[in-house]
Scaffold this motif. Structure first.
Motif, PDB file in Angstrom:
ATOM      1  N   MET B  56       0.816  -1.220   0.000  1.00  0.00           N
ATOM      2  CA  MET B  56       0.000   0.000   0.000  1.00  0.00           C
ATOM      3  C   MET B  56       0.846   1.264   0.000  1.00  0.00           C
ATOM      4  SD  MET B  56      -3.027  -1.046  -0.148  1.00  0.00           S
ATOM      5  CE  MET B  56      -4.076   0.370   0.132  1.00  0.00           C
ATOM      6  N   ASN B  57       2.144   1.144  -0.008  1.00  0.00           N
ATOM      7  CA  ASN B  57       3.036   2.303   0.068  1.00  0.00           C
ATOM      8  C   ASN B  57       2.785   3.104   1.345  1.00  0.00           C
ATOM      9  OD1 ASN B  57       5.037   4.052  -0.752  1.00  0.00           O
ATOM     10  ND2 ASN B  57       3.691   5.296  -2.046  1.00  0.00           N
ATOM     11  N   LEU B  58       2.597   2.410   2.451  1.00  0.00           N
ATOM     12  CA  LEU B  58       2.302   3.082   3.719  1.00  0.00           C
ATOM     13  C   LEU B  58       3.501   3.062   4.666  1.00  0.00           C
ATOM     14  CD1 LEU B  58      -1.301   1.771   4.486  1.00  0.00           C
ATOM     15  CD2 LEU B  58      -0.639   4.000   3.601  1.00  0.00           C
ATOM     16  N   ILE B  59       4.642   2.575   4.188  1.00  0.00           N
ATOM     17  CA  ILE B  59       5.814   2.557   5.063  1.00  0.00           C
ATOM     18  C   ILE B  59       6.471   3.923   5.023  1.00  0.00           C
ATOM     19  CG2 ILE B  59       8.100   1.544   5.433  1.00  0.00           C
ATOM     20  CD1 ILE B  59       7.047  -1.036   4.286  1.00  0.00           C
ATOM     21  N   ASP B  60       6.671   4.531   6.163  1.00  0.00           N
ATOM     22  CA  ASP B  60       7.337   5.825   6.210  1.00  0.00           C
ATOM     23  C   ASP B  60       8.826   5.617   5.961  1.00  0.00           C
ATOM     24  OD1 ASP B  60       5.273   7.657   6.685  1.00  0.00           O
ATOM     25  OD2 ASP B  60       5.088   6.904   8.717  1.00  0.00           O
ATOM     26  N   ARG B  87      -0.136   6.193  -6.613  1.00  0.00           N
ATOM     27  CA  ARG B  87      -1.238   6.647  -5.776  1.00  0.00           C
ATOM     28  C   ARG B  87      -2.566   6.254  -6.405  1.00  0.00           C
ATOM     29  NH1 ARG B  87      -0.459  12.041  -5.487  1.00  0.00           N
ATOM     30  NH2 ARG B  87      -1.817  12.219  -7.275  1.00  0.00           N
ATOM     31  N   ASN B  90      -3.805   2.833  -5.321  1.00  0.00           N
ATOM     32  CA  ASN B  90      -4.421   2.789  -3.990  1.00  0.00           C
ATOM     33  C   ASN B  90      -5.877   3.233  -4.074  1.00  0.00           C
ATOM     34  OD1 ASN B  90      -2.083   1.998  -2.812  1.00  0.00           O
ATOM     35  ND2 ASN B  90      -1.971   3.698  -1.358  1.00  0.00           N
ATOM     36  N   MET B  96      -7.682  -1.210   1.407  1.00  0.00           N
ATOM     37  CA  MET B  96      -7.259  -1.806   2.672  1.00  0.00           C
ATOM     38  C   MET B  96      -8.223  -1.467   3.791  1.00  0.00           C
ATOM     39  SD  MET B  96      -3.444  -1.735   4.244  1.00  0.00           S
ATOM     40  CE  MET B  96      -3.007  -2.612   5.724  1.00  0.00           C
ATOM     41  N   HIS B 104      -9.145   4.606  12.589  1.00  0.00           N
ATOM     42  CA  HIS B 104      -8.827   4.699  11.167  1.00  0.00           C
ATOM     43  C   HIS B 104      -9.858   5.491  10.370  1.00  0.00           C
ATOM     44  CE1 HIS B 104      -5.784   1.619  12.013  1.00  0.00           C
ATOM     45  NE2 HIS B 104      -5.187   2.125  10.963  1.00  0.00           N
TER      46      HIS B 104
END
Lengths: 304, 540
Positions: B56-60, B87, B90, B96, B104
């Motif tokens: 999800m490209n949610l890792i900082d 983007r 997503n 998700m 959330h």
């Protein structure tokens, strides 16, 4: 909601009354106005007459009773110095202060929110470091010093801006700019901290998972949540300005309520001091109410 | 070209922290097809969520860093895609849902607005988004959909919030849904409903579902295949039933072995004189009655489990016994004296006998106190229990009893794992040599393997020291392993009270039956049978 307002108003009324009592009696301790307003060679008779005219001969409790009685009839007495109703003098000065405070706080709020938010979005980045440094300097710079430097550079040196007074738009530039610095420095820091928390929250993760773009994530999702602590600080800073920016008003000869209060205290113009306190207290009460309303508007979970 | 919908290849992710680099996942590979459900099973710290966050490209980044691997989605590598295209994936192609829907969902916007945003972020008009949001909310079974759209997240129940999250995630009919512990915070009956909804929607749309969980029961209920993770590595992959029946890796075996609800049930002895006897305990908040007339008896060395879903009043009963909540009525006789009528001074002296262990040891242990201070504090408060020169030996003994080492006494709570912290909380409760310990969801926050150890520890203490337990839990298999008697509560009332065997084998009340039917069994075959029973119960 209305019962909340009523409770608030009642509590404020009590503190206002206590404040009035304290100021009324303490100001009487500063000395006799007759000694200030009449020439040194004035006869005792003239002094007596001056006191008689301004009701200063009665026992102090009677004076207080009279004051409260008049106040209930919305009469705040005369200004000794200006020989006009004290309330008129105060309202006139307060209008200037209100304008100054509104313009300054509007600029501060806008600038601090944008800069604080952007700094938080890339916390630790170049923009964040620069804005943190600038805001830290701003929050800690002594305003009387900055004001004097400002006059020396822009008015005396470059000759771009007038040194004091209120005639044109240019007269406003220096006072607003200098009043801007400290609240801006403080609020940027609060916005930044609050936004960092909001941006690392779970609902921001959800927004990213939805494919929402960065700008709405910062300014729509995070900002509204981050505003609650920010609003508290904005309120504090605005209250300080409404009380009159005493030093800045004095330096720039700005006819606001802060300067009026200092002058009236020095001149023992008791009625004006009391009227100024009443008016600014009312303004601060209203502003706090607005802030509580803003809380409820921003966060649907808050109900009064 | 990959034929799979999703293929993760040799993914490694590191996190740079103050204490050094943590390799969260190491060379992880798995794949998922359309219409398939893949579960990633693991305990806390196994790295099971990290690969999903990478998808999800949610890792900082920083502190995170993807050091190797690729994530192929429809044959294209997500990790090398340009940011705008990424983007756009997503929400539209991959969506998700998360564990805790309350945090959330954005608390300050209406749920309608938030669902609409999922659509407008990808180009839908406001009007089109609104009518679609209405359809979605109705589809996931929210009552009064039109009015619900104007409400805020805090106005819904936990289960409804997760349904709203699902509505939001499915707004654009994604090809892949990632569900990260979607039912962990929910009651069992609600969990069953939410999982059923997910399955239904999967049949409708043919999407692939990647479900991340620590719960073997959830895997048995919903997954076609399972990936077992431990310490950042995939230890086993396979078809769900096959993995359960013939686990190849020792870790998988351990995990399956630790699942509660399989041991012999307790057979309580004939009832003697009770140590605690509660009669008609009531708690009223304003116009709301949280607990109606609860009565029960408890013998020394016995465990009474109070089970029920959120809002059943089970925790309120516990708090009343310790007078952490003032009872509104009734009596509770502790060795003949009424706890509810006691004066504060008397109660204070009695605190020695009655102790409590809370759900979350991270919050119930003061982070600025060492283990030594936490345990000896009781003796400081109640002087005369133990002379100071004996403290050292006693702390060592208590730590030994809960399976910790005496030299750990100088450490702070954050230096321990979750399971160890709960042991410290138990050691602290034991310091006063109590005769009754009230456990409020004391093992719910722990990983299964740790949970099994803590239960074993508590049961040992019960047998050796004759301590009585009031064990409040929502997790039925744990209750089955530990309780002598079970009291089922619903909406503040006692629905059923009996021995553990009576309640689990021959439940009398429909609510108890529904509760048992909703529970998930780790064995996929048992679970399939239970599912049939549940459907029959719902229809009949």
């Amino acid at each position: 909601m209305s019962s909340f307002v009523r409770k608030r108003a009642f509590a404020s009324l009590i503190s206002l009354l206590l404040l009035l009592v304290a100021v009324f009696f303490l100001s009487r301790l500063t000395g006799d106005p007759a000694a200030l307003y009449l020439p040194v060679e004035a006869s005792e008779e003239m002094r007596q007459q001056f006191r008689e005219v301004h009701g200063l001969n009665d026992p102090i409790l009677v004076q207080f009773g009279n004051y409260i009685w008049d106040l209930l009839h919305l009469d705040m007495g005369e200004s000794i110095r200006k020989a006009r109703p004290a309330l008129d003098v105060v309202v006139e000065a307060f209008a200037w202060t209100l304008q100054l405070a509104l313009i300054t706080m509007a600029l501060v709020t806008g600038a601090a929110i944008v800069i604080g938010s952007l700094a938080a979005f890339r916390a630790g980045g170049f923009f964040d470091r620069v804005s943190s440094l600038v805001s830290l300097i701003g929050a800690s710079a002594p305003d009387f010093w900055v004001a004097i430097v400002g006059i020396v550079v822009f008015s005396v040196g470059l000759g771009w801006l007038p040194t004091s007074g209120t005639g044109t738009v240019w007269h406003w530039v220096l006072p607003v700019a200098i009043l801007f610095i400290r609240p801006f420095g403080l609020i940027v820091q609060v916005v930044r901290g609050s936004m960092i928390t909001a941006l690392s929250s779970a609902y921001v993760k959800t927004a990213r998972a939805k494919g929402v773009k960065s700008r709405p994530i910062i300014f729509v999702h995070a900002l509204r949540n981050a505003m609650l602590p920010v609003i508290t600080v904005i309120g504090d800073q605005a209250a300080a300005l409404l009380n009159g920016a005493v030093i800045i008003e004095t330096i720039f000869g700005f006819p606001g309520v802060g300067k009026l209060m200092i002058d009236s205290i020095l001149q023992r113009d008791f009625n004006v001091v009391l009227a100024a306190i009443l008016v600014t207290a009312l303004a601060i009460f209203l502003m706090n109410l607005l802030i509580d309303l803003a809380y409820a508007l921003l966060d649907p979970r808050i109900r009064y | 070209m990959s034929a799979h919908l999703l293929e993760v290849r040799n993914l490694s992710v590191e996190f740079h922290t103050a204490t050094g680099t943590v390799k969260a996942v190491k060379n992880v590979s798995y794949h998922l097809d359309r219409g398939e459900t893949l579960a990633i099973l693991g305990e806390s710290g196994s790295g099971k969520s990290v690969s999903a966050s990478a998808i999800m490209n949610l890792i900082d980044m920083p502190p995170g860093k993807i050091t190797s691997g690729e994530i192929l989605f429809d044959g294209k590598d997500l990790l090398t895609m340009d940011p705008a295209a990424r983007r756009d994936v997503n929400g539209r192609r991959i969506a998700m849902i998360f564990q805790d829907p309350l945090s959330h969902l954005n608390p300050v916007y209406t749920v309608g607005w938030q669902i609409e945003e999922a659509l407008t972020a990808h180009g839908a008009t406001r009007a089109a988004a609104r009518s679609e949001a209405l359809r979605l909310v109705a589809r996931v079974g929210i009552p009064a959909p039109e009015a619900s759209l104007k409400k805020y997240p805090h106005e819904f129940s936990g289960g409804q919030r997760q349904r709203l999250m699902i509505a939001m995630a499915l707004a654009l009919k994604p090809d892949l849904l990632i569900a990260d512990e979607p039912t962990t915070a929910l009651d069992v009956t609600v969990q069953a409903e939410v999982l059923a909804l997910l399955e239904e929607l999967q049949h409708e749309t043919g999407m692939g579902v990647l479900i991340i969980t620590h719960d073997l029961g959830v895997v048995a209920e919903i997954a076609d295949r399972v990936v077992v993770m431990n310490a950042g590595e995939v230890v086993e992959t396979g078809e769900t039933g096959e993995v359960y029946r013939n686990p190849a890796h020792p870790y998988t075996k351990k995990l399956i072995g630790a699942a509660p609800g399989k041991g012999a049930m307790h057979a309580p002895l004939a009832r003697a004189e009770p140590v605690l006897s509660v009669r008609g305990a009531r708690k009223v908040y304003g116009e709301f009655t949280a607990v109606h007339e609860v009565s029960f008896d408890l013998m020394a060395g016995e465990t009474l489990a109070i089970v029920g879903e959120s809002g059943s009043g089970k925790s309120t009963v516990a708090k009343m016994l310790l007078r952490l909540e003032e009872p509104s009525g009734g009596q509770a006789f502790w060795k003949g004296r009424d706890l509810f009528a006691m004066a504060p001074a008397e109660l204070y002296a009695l605190r020695r006998d009655l102790q409590m262990v809370f759900q979350d040891p991270t919050q119930s242990l003061n982070p600025r106190m060492t283990v030594w201070q936490l345990i000896t504090e009781a003796w400081v408060i109640h002087p005369g229990i133990l002379p100071r020169d004996k403290w050292k030996a006693r702390v060592a003994e208590l730590l030994g009893q809960v399976g910790l080492k005496p030299e750990m006494a100088g450490r702070y709570p954050h230096q321990f794992s979750g399971g160890q912290r709960q042991r410290i909380a138990i050691a602290r409760a034991l310091a006063l040599e109590p005769q009754l310990i009230i456990c409020d969801e004391a093992v719910s926050a722990l990983d299964v393997s740790v949970q099994a150890q803590v239960i074993e520890l508590l049961d040992g203490l019960r047998k050796r020291l004759g301590i009585a337990f009031v064990f409040i839990a929502h997790d039925l298999p744990v209750v089955r392993d530990f309780a002598d008697h079970v009291m089922v509560m619903q909406k503040g009332r006692v629905v059923e009270l009996g021995t553990v065997r009576e309640v689990f084998e021959t439940p009398r009340e429909p609510y108890t039956q529904a509760l048992l039917a909703a529970g998930l069994d780790p064995d996929p075959e048992v679970q399939a049978a239970r599912r049939k029973a549940r459907l029959a119960l719902a229809e009949g």
